[in-house]
Design a protein around this motif. Sequence first.
Motif, PDB file in Angstrom:
ATOM      1  N   TRP A 155       9.937 -34.385 -45.048  1.00  0.00           N
ATOM      2  CA  TRP A 155      10.661 -35.501 -45.651  1.00  0.00           C
ATOM      3  C   TRP A 155      11.870 -35.707 -44.749  1.00  0.00           C
ATOM      4  O   TRP A 155      12.849 -34.972 -44.815  1.00  0.00           O
ATOM      5  CB  TRP A 155      11.084 -35.174 -47.079  1.00  0.00           C
ATOM      6  N   ALA A 156      11.787 -36.711 -43.878  1.00  0.00           N
ATOM      7  CA  ALA A 156      12.766 -36.888 -42.813  1.00  0.00           C
ATOM      8  C   ALA A 156      13.916 -37.781 -43.245  1.00  0.00           C
ATOM      9  O   ALA A 156      13.852 -38.470 -44.264  1.00  0.00           O
ATOM     10  CB  ALA A 156      12.096 -37.468 -41.576  1.00  0.00           C
ATOM     11  N   ASN A 157      14.959 -37.760 -42.432  1.00  0.00           N
ATOM     12  CA  ASN A 157      16.092 -38.645 -42.643  1.00  0.00           C
ATOM     13  C   ASN A 157      16.071 -39.754 -41.599  1.00  0.00           C
ATOM     14  O   ASN A 157      15.806 -40.906 -41.903  1.00  0.00           O
ATOM     15  CB  ASN A 157      17.394 -37.858 -42.567  1.00  0.00           C
ATOM     16  N   ARG A 158      16.302 -39.403 -40.342  1.00  0.00           N
ATOM     17  CA  ARG A 158      16.388 -40.391 -39.261  1.00  0.00           C
ATOM     18  C   ARG A 158      15.035 -40.746 -38.662  1.00  0.00           C
ATOM     19  O   ARG A 158      14.858 -41.837 -38.115  1.00  0.00           O
ATOM     20  CB  ARG A 158      17.295 -39.863 -38.146  1.00  0.00           C
ATOM     21  N   LEU A 159      14.094 -39.843 -38.711  1.00  0.00           N
ATOM     22  CA  LEU A 159      12.803 -40.055 -38.053  1.00  0.00           C
ATOM     23  C   LEU A 159      12.007 -41.139 -38.783  1.00  0.00           C
ATOM     24  O   LEU A 159      11.842 -41.078 -39.994  1.00  0.00           O
ATOM     25  CB  LEU A 159      12.014 -38.749 -38.034  1.00  0.00           C
ATOM     26  N   GLU A 172       5.517 -25.479 -29.659  1.00  0.00           N
ATOM     27  CA  GLU A 172       4.324 -25.067 -30.390  1.00  0.00           C
ATOM     28  C   GLU A 172       4.263 -25.668 -31.793  1.00  0.00           C
ATOM     29  O   GLU A 172       3.269 -25.485 -32.502  1.00  0.00           O
ATOM     30  CB  GLU A 172       4.266 -23.538 -30.488  1.00  0.00           C
ATOM     31  N   THR A 173       5.317 -26.372 -32.196  1.00  0.00           N
ATOM     32  CA  THR A 173       5.370 -26.973 -33.528  1.00  0.00           C
ATOM     33  C   THR A 173       5.628 -28.467 -33.409  1.00  0.00           C
ATOM     34  O   THR A 173       6.489 -28.895 -32.648  1.00  0.00           O
ATOM     35  CB  THR A 173       6.481 -26.323 -34.371  1.00  0.00           C
ATOM     36  N   ARG A 174       4.878 -29.245 -34.181  1.00  0.00           N
ATOM     37  CA  ARG A 174       5.086 -30.688 -34.233  1.00  0.00           C
ATOM     38  C   ARG A 174       5.595 -31.076 -35.615  1.00  0.00           C
ATOM     39  O   ARG A 174       5.086 -30.606 -36.629  1.00  0.00           O
ATOM     40  CB  ARG A 174       3.793 -31.442 -33.947  1.00  0.00           C
ATOM     41  N   MET A 175       6.613 -31.942 -35.630  1.00  0.00           N
ATOM     42  CA  MET A 175       7.196 -32.438 -36.864  1.00  0.00           C
ATOM     43  C   MET A 175       6.646 -33.838 -37.140  1.00  0.00           C
ATOM     44  O   MET A 175       6.703 -34.706 -36.261  1.00  0.00           O
ATOM     45  CB  MET A 175       8.723 -32.494 -36.750  1.00  0.00           C
ATOM     46  N   ILE A 176       6.110 -34.057 -38.336  1.00  0.00           N
ATOM     47  CA  ILE A 176       5.501 -35.332 -38.688  1.00  0.00           C
ATOM     48  C   ILE A 176       6.210 -35.888 -39.924  1.00  0.00           C
ATOM     49  O   ILE A 176       6.208 -35.261 -40.987  1.00  0.00           O
ATOM     50  CB  ILE A 176       3.996 -35.179 -38.963  1.00  0.00           C
ATOM     51  N   ALA A 177       6.804 -37.058 -39.782  1.00  0.00           N
ATOM     52  CA  ALA A 177       7.538 -37.668 -40.890  1.00  0.00           C
ATOM     53  C   ALA A 177       6.560 -38.383 -41.822  1.00  0.00           C
ATOM     54  O   ALA A 177       6.108 -39.487 -41.531  1.00  0.00           O
ATOM     55  CB  ALA A 177       8.587 -38.643 -40.368  1.00  0.00           C
ATOM     56  N   VAL A 178       6.211 -37.734 -42.931  1.00  0.00           N
ATOM     57  CA  VAL A 178       5.275 -38.328 -43.881  1.00  0.00           C
ATOM     58  C   VAL A 178       6.005 -39.030 -45.027  1.00  0.00           C
ATOM     59  O   VAL A 178       5.413 -39.821 -45.762  1.00  0.00           O
ATOM     60  CB  VAL A 178       4.298 -37.269 -44.431  1.00  0.00           C
ATOM     61  N   THR A 179       7.276 -38.711 -45.211  1.00  0.00           N
ATOM     62  CA  THR A 179       8.185 -39.449 -46.095  1.00  0.00           C
ATOM     63  C   THR A 179       9.502 -39.508 -45.339  1.00  0.00           C
ATOM     64  O   THR A 179       9.851 -38.565 -44.625  1.00  0.00           O
ATOM     65  CB  THR A 179       8.391 -38.738 -47.450  1.00  0.00           C
TER      66      THR A 179
END
Length: 249
Positions: A155-159, A172-179
Amino acid sequence: MGIKPCSFFLAVLVGFATTPINADIVKPFSTMSGLDDGWSALDFPRVDRHTRYTLITEDETQVVQADTDNSASGRIARISIEPGEKMLLRWRWKVSSVYENGDARQKNGDDYPARIYVAFAFQPEKAGLLERAKRKAVEVFYGNELPGNALNYIWANRLPLGAMVPNPYTDETRMIAVTSGGEKAGEWVTVERDIVSDYRTAFGEPPPTIIGIGIMTDSDNTGESATAWYGDIELIRIEPSQKAAGDAS
């Protein structure tokens, strides 16, 4: 500041069939007899203040509430399951607010009021000698087998919604903004993602064994505070049917 590793529907496609995953694989929060029933604490080196997780009942359904105040820790269900050709991850969550200084692209903004992460098995045959040696040293020191790549649904803010970026601490980690953003703060939001498709997009290859599903509400980098609520997390496998669409019976 510590260093952390990093719409409700089921699309039944023509020619595919769904296979529910045994509920014991990822214990539903709604049926847990206690916080450690199928889930365990996940703490991080050099992070002394831990997020507080509790089971509460809301609208006659048991959910997990997470309270963070300049703190970080998670809860993890340790599993072992092959993703196959298509595997859906479905959950619902709610947050009190987003972080004013949250930013998924910066180390000092790498905090989220809510996140679901999926950890995959390490593939030593694809790693170099130096990487294998470094990982082994860390495992010996901390006494745990480290995972390989990971997907973090945040649950992102700026993304922007739908954006995928590397974690600022590790590739090695990907961040995905789903909300994203505070517009839906205070409301339950249901999310569904295809883990296999997301992994292919993130790392350019099929995913290995899934070894953990986790939740985390953290604020140790921004020093802010928030409360999140997590509903049941479901894994749904989509497999090719034995009969192609249009085949005669």
